[in-house]
Design a protein around this motif. Sequence first.
Motif, mmCIF file in Angstrom:
data_model
loop_
_atom_site.group_PDB
_atom_site.id
_atom_site.type_symbol
_atom_site.label_atom_id
_atom_site.label_comp_id
_atom_site.label_asym_id
_atom_site.label_seq_id
_atom_site.Cartn_x
_atom_site.Cartn_y
_atom_site.Cartn_z
ATOM 1 N N THR A 1 0.848 -1.106 0.150
ATOM 2 C CA THR A 1 -0.230 -0.059 -0.093
ATOM 3 C C THR A 1 0.829 1.285 0.104
ATOM 4 O O THR A 1 0.722 2.235 -0.605
ATOM 5 N N ASN A 2 1.942 1.413 0.861
ATOM 6 C CA ASN A 2 2.678 2.396 1.077
ATOM 7 C C ASN A 2 3.652 2.521 -0.420
ATOM 8 O O ASN A 2 3.805 3.649 -0.870
ATOM 9 N N ALA A 3 3.963 1.471 -0.767
ATOM 10 C CA ALA A 3 4.699 1.506 -2.016
ATOM 11 C C ALA A 3 3.927 1.873 -3.194
ATOM 12 O O ALA A 3 4.479 2.756 -4.070
ATOM 13 N N GLU A 4 2.675 1.432 -3.382
ATOM 14 C CA GLU A 4 1.848 2.039 -4.312
ATOM 15 C C GLU A 4 1.462 3.587 -4.309
ATOM 16 O O GLU A 4 1.704 4.402 -5.220
ATOM 17 N N ARG A 5 1.297 4.014 -3.019
ATOM 18 C CA ARG A 5 1.229 5.498 -2.957
ATOM 19 C C ARG A 5 2.627 6.262 -3.153
ATOM 20 O O ARG A 5 2.503 7.219 -3.809
ATOM 21 N N ALA A 6 3.627 5.676 -2.835
ATOM 22 C CA ALA A 6 4.899 6.297 -3.298
ATOM 23 C C ALA A 6 5.070 6.581 -4.496
ATOM 24 O O ALA A 6 5.535 7.640 -5.246
ATOM 25 N N TRP A 7 4.845 5.458 -5.533
ATOM 26 C CA TRP A 7 4.852 5.394 -6.761
ATOM 27 C C TRP A 7 3.827 6.600 -7.533
ATOM 28 O O TRP A 7 4.090 7.191 -8.363
ATOM 29 N N PHE A 8 2.724 6.559 -6.860
ATOM 30 C CA PHE A 8 1.583 7.570 -7.378
ATOM 31 C C PHE A 8 2.313 8.757 -7.083
ATOM 32 O O PHE A 8 2.195 9.664 -8.257
ATOM 33 N N LEU A 9 2.597 9.225 -5.851
ATOM 34 C CA LEU A 9 3.200 10.758 -5.693
ATOM 35 C C LEU A 9 4.567 10.860 -6.787
ATOM 36 O O LEU A 9 4.654 11.941 -7.265
#
Length: 60
Positions: free
Chosen positions: A32-40
């Motif tokens: 979840t955090n990895a996906e958010r980091a990728w999005f940002l």
Amino acid sequence: MASDYTLDRHDELLIAIPLFEHSREWATAEPTNAERAWFLCRVVCERHGLTPSEAILEIV
């Protein structure tokens, strides 16, 4: 940090790089955090008309 400080292009691209690295390193352990980091990372890069790979090459 001073509230009137604004980030310039270089500052924002410097932020995008660790977001990119975090998204890759933690994809399995913290998806979840990895996906958010990728999005940002993509949001920051797109503001400057770059892909994450292009941003890395521009900074290095």
